[in-house]
Write an enzyme that holds these catalytic residues in place. Structure first.
Site, PDB file in Angstrom:
ATOM      1  N   CYS A 111       0.503  -1.138  -0.045  1.00 10.05           N
ATOM      2  CA  CYS A 111      -0.161  -0.116   0.099  1.00 10.05           C
ATOM      3  C   CYS A 111       0.860   1.460  -0.063  1.00 10.05           C
ATOM      4  O   CYS A 111       0.443   2.720  -0.035  1.00 10.05           O
ATOM      5  CB  CYS A 111      -0.567  -0.211   1.432  1.00 10.05           C
ATOM      6  SG  CYS A 111      -2.060  -1.869   1.046  1.00 10.05           S
ATOM      7  N   HIS A 247      -3.744   7.067   2.707  1.00  3.79           N
ATOM      8  CA  HIS A 247      -4.353   4.876   2.058  1.00  3.79           C
ATOM      9  C   HIS A 247      -5.578   5.221   2.348  1.00  3.79           C
ATOM     10  O   HIS A 247      -5.516   5.014   3.749  1.00  3.79           O
ATOM     11  CB  HIS A 247      -3.286   4.283   2.223  1.00  3.79           C
ATOM     12  CG  HIS A 247      -3.192   3.478   2.157  1.00  3.79           C
ATOM     13  ND1 HIS A 247      -4.035   2.300   1.281  1.00  3.79           N
ATOM     14  CD2 HIS A 247      -3.472   1.412   2.804  1.00  3.79           C
ATOM     15  CE1 HIS A 247      -4.572   1.455   1.454  1.00  3.79           C
ATOM     16  NE2 HIS A 247      -4.355   0.667   1.541  1.00  3.79           N
ATOM     17  N   ASN A 279     -10.461  -1.073  -0.478  1.00  6.05           N
ATOM     18  CA  ASN A 279      -9.063  -0.996   0.066  1.00  6.05           C
ATOM     19  C   ASN A 279      -8.258  -1.562  -1.604  1.00  6.05           C
ATOM     20  O   ASN A 279      -7.869  -2.286  -1.127  1.00  6.05           O
ATOM     21  CB  ASN A 279      -8.214  -1.361   0.712  1.00  6.05           C
ATOM     22  CG  ASN A 279      -7.091  -1.273   1.271  1.00  6.05           C
ATOM     23  OD1 ASN A 279      -6.851  -0.874  -0.223  1.00  6.05           O
ATOM     24  ND2 ASN A 279      -6.480  -1.731   2.163  1.00  6.05           N
TER      25      ASN A 279
HETATM   26  N1  ACO Z   1     -18.596  -9.455   8.202  1.00  6.44           N
HETATM   27  C1  ACO Z   1     -19.896 -10.415   9.144  1.00  6.44           C
HETATM   28  N2  ACO Z   1     -18.472 -10.517  10.373  1.00  6.44           N
HETATM   29  C2  ACO Z   1     -17.348 -10.860  10.284  1.00  6.44           C
HETATM   30  C3  ACO Z   1     -16.584 -10.463   9.173  1.00  6.44           C
HETATM   31  C4  ACO Z   1     -17.462 -10.031   7.872  1.00  6.44           C
HETATM   32  N3  ACO Z   1     -16.845  -9.477   6.707  1.00  6.44           N
HETATM   33  N4  ACO Z   1     -15.113 -10.509   9.101  1.00  6.44           N
HETATM   34  C5  ACO Z   1     -14.990 -10.896  10.255  1.00  6.44           C
HETATM   35  N5  ACO Z   1     -16.070 -11.325  10.981  1.00  6.44           N
HETATM   36  C6  ACO Z   1     -16.530 -11.461  12.129  1.00  6.44           C
HETATM   37  C7  ACO Z   1     -15.193 -12.527  12.427  1.00  6.44           C
HETATM   38  O1  ACO Z   1     -15.996 -13.436  12.251  1.00  6.44           O
HETATM   39  C8  ACO Z   1     -15.310 -12.316  14.356  1.00  6.44           C
HETATM   40  O2  ACO Z   1     -16.349 -13.231  14.925  1.00  6.44           O
HETATM   41  P1  ACO Z   1     -16.395 -14.005  15.920  1.00  6.44           P
HETATM   42  O3  ACO Z   1     -16.347 -13.046  16.908  1.00  6.44           O
HETATM   43  O4  ACO Z   1     -17.533 -14.146  16.426  1.00  6.44           O
HETATM   44  O5  ACO Z   1     -15.125 -14.946  16.266  1.00  6.44           O
HETATM   45  C9  ACO Z   1     -16.152 -11.028  14.174  1.00  6.44           C
HETATM   46  O6  ACO Z   1     -16.604 -10.532  13.295  1.00  6.44           O
HETATM   47  C10 ACO Z   1     -14.355 -10.420  14.623  1.00  6.44           C
HETATM   48  O7  ACO Z   1     -13.434 -10.263  14.172  1.00  6.44           O
HETATM   49  P2  ACO Z   1     -12.157  -9.850  13.968  1.00  6.44           P
HETATM   50  O8  ACO Z   1     -11.575  -9.705  12.888  1.00  6.44           O
HETATM   51  O9  ACO Z   1     -11.886  -9.957  15.658  1.00  6.44           O
HETATM   52  O10 ACO Z   1     -12.815  -8.367  13.461  1.00  6.44           O
HETATM   53  P3  ACO Z   1     -11.806  -6.892  13.750  1.00  6.44           P
HETATM   54  O11 ACO Z   1     -13.637  -6.041  14.964  1.00  6.44           O
HETATM   55  O12 ACO Z   1     -10.554  -6.559  14.470  1.00  6.44           O
HETATM   56  O13 ACO Z   1     -12.377  -6.020  12.453  1.00  6.44           O
HETATM   57  C11 ACO Z   1     -10.802  -5.306  10.211  1.00  6.44           C
HETATM   58  C12 ACO Z   1     -12.013  -6.579  11.242  1.00  6.44           C
HETATM   59  C13 ACO Z   1     -12.203  -4.914  10.032  1.00  6.44           C
HETATM   60  C14 ACO Z   1     -10.269  -6.051   9.648  1.00  6.44           C
HETATM   61  C15 ACO Z   1      -9.992  -4.655  11.500  1.00  6.44           C
HETATM   62  O14 ACO Z   1      -9.766  -5.495  12.450  1.00  6.44           O
HETATM   63  C16 ACO Z   1      -9.050  -3.276  10.846  1.00  6.44           C
HETATM   64  O15 ACO Z   1     -10.181  -2.695  10.312  1.00  6.44           O
HETATM   65  N6  ACO Z   1      -7.964  -3.759  11.030  1.00  6.44           N
HETATM   66  C17 ACO Z   1      -7.044  -2.819   9.926  1.00  6.44           C
HETATM   67  C18 ACO Z   1      -6.994  -3.566   9.122  1.00  6.44           C
HETATM   68  C19 ACO Z   1      -7.013  -3.548   7.391  1.00  6.44           C
HETATM   69  O16 ACO Z   1      -7.362  -1.909   7.369  1.00  6.44           O
HETATM   70  N7  ACO Z   1      -6.330  -3.807   6.799  1.00  6.44           N
HETATM   71  C20 ACO Z   1      -6.255  -2.839   5.527  1.00  6.44           C
HETATM   72  C21 ACO Z   1      -5.120  -3.573   4.598  1.00  6.44           C
HETATM   73  S1  ACO Z   1      -3.925  -3.064   5.453  1.00  6.44           S
HETATM   74  C22 ACO Z   1      -3.665  -1.887   4.539  1.00  6.44           C
HETATM   75  O17 ACO Z   1      -4.142  -1.787   3.908  1.00  6.44           O
HETATM   76  C23 ACO Z   1      -2.869  -1.103   5.992  1.00  6.44           C
END
Ligand code: ACO
Length: 322
Positions: A111, A247, A279
């Site tokens: 990215c 980004h 993204n």
């Molecule tokens: N739809 C529904 N439920 C989902 C989804 C989805 N798409 N994805 C995950 N879940 C569920 C999981 O299974 C989990 O369920 P559980 O509690 O029953 O086990 C629950 O949601 C929580 O999952 P987490 O992975 O802990 O979710 P989190 O709150 O951390 O959110 C996210 C995930 C949005 C990816 C967050 O961690 C985040 O914003 N991270 C930043 C990473 C990012 O933006 N990466 C992009 C690429 S890197 C970059 O470009 C910099």
């Protein structure tokens, strides 16, 4: 030595996939995706390649700049999802647009790819090896997604952005960049297995894996610090900055960075396109730049901050005059 942006362009695949559309193919919902990421839709390739999107974006940038492809000395494509191992996407773009005098190569900084490309161009300019460059960030990330993994596939989109940049003596270009390979596992996609007459790895195609929380923490700590450093180097304060072009990974990351930089909740100076595009890794900063440019949000002399961050881990923040 500073950089001047002469023109920008971007290209997205035709197919728009909303969160509701995605909920038909993976176990997710519009509410989950929107509330955690801000993303509402993304463009996904139905055959458009990384090269095609790059070429479309480049042609628009050349047209805006009003320059001939033959005057380009350097083409750099930031991508983690090229069509071919070789030749590079940059060489394919060179052939398609007829930039016969350019040196062309790809870089993999995920990215941060577009930002790293800009810094490489600045170095070529300083050394006098190039005067005019075409910098592209382009991805067809849908080809490296596991479409059964709802934790990753809902986040990303496909597209390309390009900028024609030229060296100039006056003006501003300050960039701070870094890498932390020790945290590389946080966002990873393995290459095809090693298979030769002497060794056979399991025949398994790998897709993107992400530790979302680790990436989130990295982004909200590292990005504001890098931006502050770049602004200090440039002698620029928040009041001088017209826009912060970050980004487009996640609205909560952008809100957190905005808060740390400006102390307020306003996103006025932090334009976003992630709602419609998701993204797009290396594509996201140049597509956002092109969007701001074509919307008439930028005037000559405006000071802007751009920042990329992602897999590697890598990051870069730059201050420049538009
Ligand atoms: N739809 C529904 N439920 C989902 C989804 C989805 N798409 N994805 C995950 N879940 C569920 C999981 O299974 C989990 O369920 P559980 O509690 O029953 O086990 C629950 O949601 C929580 O999952 P987490 O992975 O802990 O979710 P989190 O709150 O951390 O959110 C996210 C995930 C949005 C990816 C967050 O961690 C985040 O914003 N991270 C930043 C990473 C990012 O933006 N990466 C992009 C690429 S890197 C970059 O470009 C910099």
């Amino acid at each position: 030595m500073a950089l001047k942006i002469l023109g920008t362009g971007s290209a997205l695949p035709e197919k728009i996939v909303t969160n509701d559309d995605l909920a038909q193919v993976v176990d997710t919902s519009d509410e989950w995706i929107r509330s955690r990421t801000g993303i509402e839709a993304r463009h996904l390739s139905t055959g458009e390649t990384t090269t095609e999107l790059s070429v479309r974006a480049s042609r628009l940038a050349l047209e805006m700049a009003g320059v001939d492809a033959e005057t380009i000395d350097l083409i750099i494509v930031g991508t983690v999802s090229p069509d071919t191992y070789f030749p590079s996407t940059a060489c394919c773009v060179q052939a398609a647009i007829g930039a016969v005098n350019a040196v062309a190569f790809d870089i993999n900084a995920a990215c941060s790819g577009f930002m790293f490309g800009m810094e490489i161009a600045a170095s070529y300019f300083s050394k006098g090896s190039a005067k005019r460059a075409l910098i592209i960030g382009a991805e067809v990330l849908s080809r490296v997604m596991d479409w059964t993994d709802r934790g990753t596939c809902v986040l990303f989109g496909d597209g390309a952005g390009a900028a024609i940049v030229e060296s100039r003596e006056d003006g501003l270009w300050e960039l701070v960049q870094g890498s932390d390979g020790a945290k590389g596992e946080a966002l990873i996609c393995k290459n095809r297995p090693i298979q030769n007459p002497y060794y056979k790895e399991a025949d398994k195609v790998d897709y993107t894996h992400m530790d979302g929380q680790a990436v989130f923490k990295f982004a909200v700590r590292t990005v504001p610090a890098a931006i502050k450093q770049a602004m200090e180097k440039a002698g620029v304060e928040d009041g001088d900055v017209k826009y912060y072009l970050l980004h487009q990974a996640n609205i909560r990351i952008i809100e957190s960075v905005a808060k740390r930089l400006t102390g307020g909740d306003s996103l006025e100076k932090f334009p976003t396109i992630l709602q419609k595009c998701g993204n797009i890794s290396a594509g996201s900063v140049p597509i956002l730049l092109d969007y701001a440019n074509r919307e008439g949000m930028l005037s000559e002399g405006d000071k802007i901050v751009m920042a990329g961050f992602g897999a590697g881990l890598t990051w870069a923040a730059a201050v420049m005059e538009f």
